[in-house]
Write a protein that holds these residues in place. Sequence first.
Motif, PDB file in Angstrom:
ATOM      1  N   ALA A  50       0.735  -1.132  -0.040  1.00 25.99           N
ATOM      2  CA  ALA A  50      -0.097  -0.059   0.150  1.00 25.99           C
ATOM      3  C   ALA A  50       0.991   1.349   0.022  1.00 25.99           C
ATOM      4  O   ALA A  50       0.287   2.399  -0.218  1.00 25.99           O
ATOM      5  N   VAL A  51       2.125   1.076   0.168  1.00 28.99           N
ATOM      6  CA  VAL A  51       3.107   2.453   0.285  1.00 28.99           C
ATOM      7  C   VAL A  51       3.640   2.388  -1.051  1.00 28.99           C
ATOM      8  O   VAL A  51       4.349   1.512  -1.474  1.00 28.99           O
ATOM      9  N   THR A  52       3.468   3.704  -1.947  1.00 26.96           N
ATOM     10  CA  THR A  52       4.215   3.778  -2.962  1.00 26.96           C
ATOM     11  C   THR A  52       5.699   4.268  -2.639  1.00 26.96           C
ATOM     12  O   THR A  52       6.481   4.171  -3.638  1.00 26.96           O
ATOM     13  N   ALA A  53       5.742   5.186  -1.685  1.00 30.50           N
ATOM     14  CA  ALA A  53       7.191   5.363  -1.464  1.00 30.50           C
ATOM     15  C   ALA A  53       7.300   6.155   0.069  1.00 30.50           C
ATOM     16  O   ALA A  53       6.638   6.871   0.546  1.00 30.50           O
ATOM     17  N   PRO A  54       8.256   5.417   0.685  1.00 34.39           N
ATOM     18  CA  PRO A  54       8.422   5.726   1.872  1.00 34.39           C
ATOM     19  C   PRO A  54       8.991   7.197   2.224  1.00 34.39           C
ATOM     20  O   PRO A  54       9.917   7.558   1.281  1.00 34.39           O
ATOM     21  N   VAL A  55       8.675   7.851   3.097  1.00 34.45           N
ATOM     22  CA  VAL A  55       9.287   9.106   3.533  1.00 34.45           C
ATOM     23  C   VAL A  55      10.470   9.165   4.289  1.00 34.45           C
ATOM     24  O   VAL A  55      10.098   8.511   5.567  1.00 34.45           O
ATOM     25  N   ILE A  56      11.560   9.524   3.997  1.00 32.75           N
ATOM     26  CA  ILE A  56      12.726   9.501   5.199  1.00 32.75           C
ATOM     27  C   ILE A  56      12.887  11.076   5.590  1.00 32.75           C
ATOM     28  O   ILE A  56      12.693  11.837   4.801  1.00 32.75           O
ATOM     29  N   GLY A  57      13.415  11.118   6.607  1.00 28.62           N
ATOM     30  CA  GLY A  57      13.560  12.336   7.280  1.00 28.62           C
ATOM     31  C   GLY A  57      15.169  12.679   7.687  1.00 28.62           C
ATOM     32  O   GLY A  57      15.212  12.937   8.869  1.00 28.62           O
ATOM     33  N   ALA A  58      15.904  12.491   6.661  1.00 28.37           N
ATOM     34  CA  ALA A  58      17.292  12.408   7.108  1.00 28.37           C
ATOM     35  C   ALA A  58      17.724  13.951   7.185  1.00 28.37           C
ATOM     36  O   ALA A  58      17.282  14.777   6.297  1.00 28.37           O
ATOM     37  N   ARG A  59      18.506  14.271   8.137  1.00 24.64           N
ATOM     38  CA  ARG A  59      18.707  15.721   8.343  1.00 24.64           C
ATOM     39  C   ARG A  59      20.395  15.711   7.953  1.00 24.64           C
ATOM     40  O   ARG A  59      21.026  16.960   7.917  1.00 24.64           O
ATOM     41  N   THR A  60      21.022  14.519   8.259  1.00 23.65           N
ATOM     42  CA  THR A  60      22.598  14.781   7.886  1.00 23.65           C
ATOM     43  C   THR A  60      22.762  13.466   6.687  1.00 23.65           C
ATOM     44  O   THR A  60      22.166  12.544   6.525  1.00 23.65           O
ATOM     45  N   LEU A  61      23.983  13.578   6.114  1.00 25.95           N
ATOM     46  CA  LEU A  61      24.554  12.591   5.099  1.00 25.95           C
ATOM     47  C   LEU A  61      24.471  11.212   5.638  1.00 25.95           C
ATOM     48  O   LEU A  61      23.957  10.218   5.132  1.00 25.95           O
ATOM     49  N   GLU A  62      25.089  11.286   6.925  1.00 28.13           N
ATOM     50  CA  GLU A  62      24.971   9.759   7.671  1.00 28.13           C
ATOM     51  C   GLU A  62      23.643   9.304   8.094  1.00 28.13           C
ATOM     52  O   GLU A  62      23.454   8.190   7.629  1.00 28.13           O
ATOM     53  N   GLN A  63      22.704  10.093   8.295  1.00 25.98           N
ATOM     54  CA  GLN A  63      21.355   9.430   8.349  1.00 25.98           C
ATOM     55  C   GLN A  63      20.792   9.124   7.013  1.00 25.98           C
ATOM     56  O   GLN A  63      20.171   7.971   7.162  1.00 25.98           O
ATOM     57  N   ALA A  64      21.102   9.770   6.018  1.00 17.44           N
ATOM     58  CA  ALA A  64      20.526   9.564   4.686  1.00 17.44           C
ATOM     59  C   ALA A  64      21.217   8.222   4.315  1.00 17.44           C
ATOM     60  O   ALA A  64      20.459   7.123   3.917  1.00 17.44           O
ATOM     61  N   GLN A  65      22.514   8.170   4.383  1.00 19.46           N
ATOM     62  CA  GLN A  65      23.403   6.635   4.156  1.00 19.46           C
ATOM     63  C   GLN A  65      22.615   5.511   4.830  1.00 19.46           C
ATOM     64  O   GLN A  65      22.190   4.423   4.397  1.00 19.46           O
ATOM     65  N   ASP A  66      22.315   5.710   6.306  1.00 17.04           N
ATOM     66  CA  ASP A  66      21.725   4.644   6.924  1.00 17.04           C
ATOM     67  C   ASP A  66      20.500   4.213   6.415  1.00 17.04           C
ATOM     68  O   ASP A  66      20.050   3.139   6.236  1.00 17.04           O
ATOM     69  N   ASN A  67      19.525   5.347   6.258  1.00 10.84           N
ATOM     70  CA  ASN A  67      18.130   5.095   5.530  1.00 10.84           C
ATOM     71  C   ASN A  67      18.131   4.331   4.360  1.00 10.84           C
ATOM     72  O   ASN A  67      17.415   3.407   4.094  1.00 10.84           O
ATOM     73  N   PHE A  68      19.254   4.644   3.323  1.00  3.88           N
ATOM     74  CA  PHE A  68      19.452   4.048   2.105  1.00  3.88           C
ATOM     75  C   PHE A  68      19.579   2.582   2.221  1.00  3.88           C
ATOM     76  O   PHE A  68      19.439   1.810   1.472  1.00  3.88           O
TER      77      PHE A  68
END
Length: 117
Positions: A50-68
């Motif tokens: 049911a989810v077409t695209a999860p929303v990530i809320g990274a504020r830093t590059l490290e958080q974005a890399q972790d989320n990816f």
Amino acid sequence: MRGQLSSIIASSGLLNERSLDAAETVRAIAWELGATSSQVAIAWTLANPAVTAPVIGARTLEQAQDNFSAVGITLSPDQMARLDQATAPDPIFPGRFLRRPMVEQLIFGGAAVARRV
């Protein structure tokens, strides 16, 4: 700012025992997988049709890399079921409505039914 945000979330009624239990389920599964809670939460949304695209809320590059890194997480059917159960919405109507004290009083008039032992 963080304390201010926590107060806003708490006053909204969204920070309650149920949401804390759901967060604990995410944390426990993250521990089982050797992943972060963010990765598990994102992997769970990616597995939800049911989810077409999860929303990530990274504020830093490290958080974005972790989320990816969530794309590499595979949740077992048991883990998916635990997450689904922990986050299942409360019934809205008539369940929640019928549990209100005033409604119970109107329906049952104060009478109680004892279970047979």
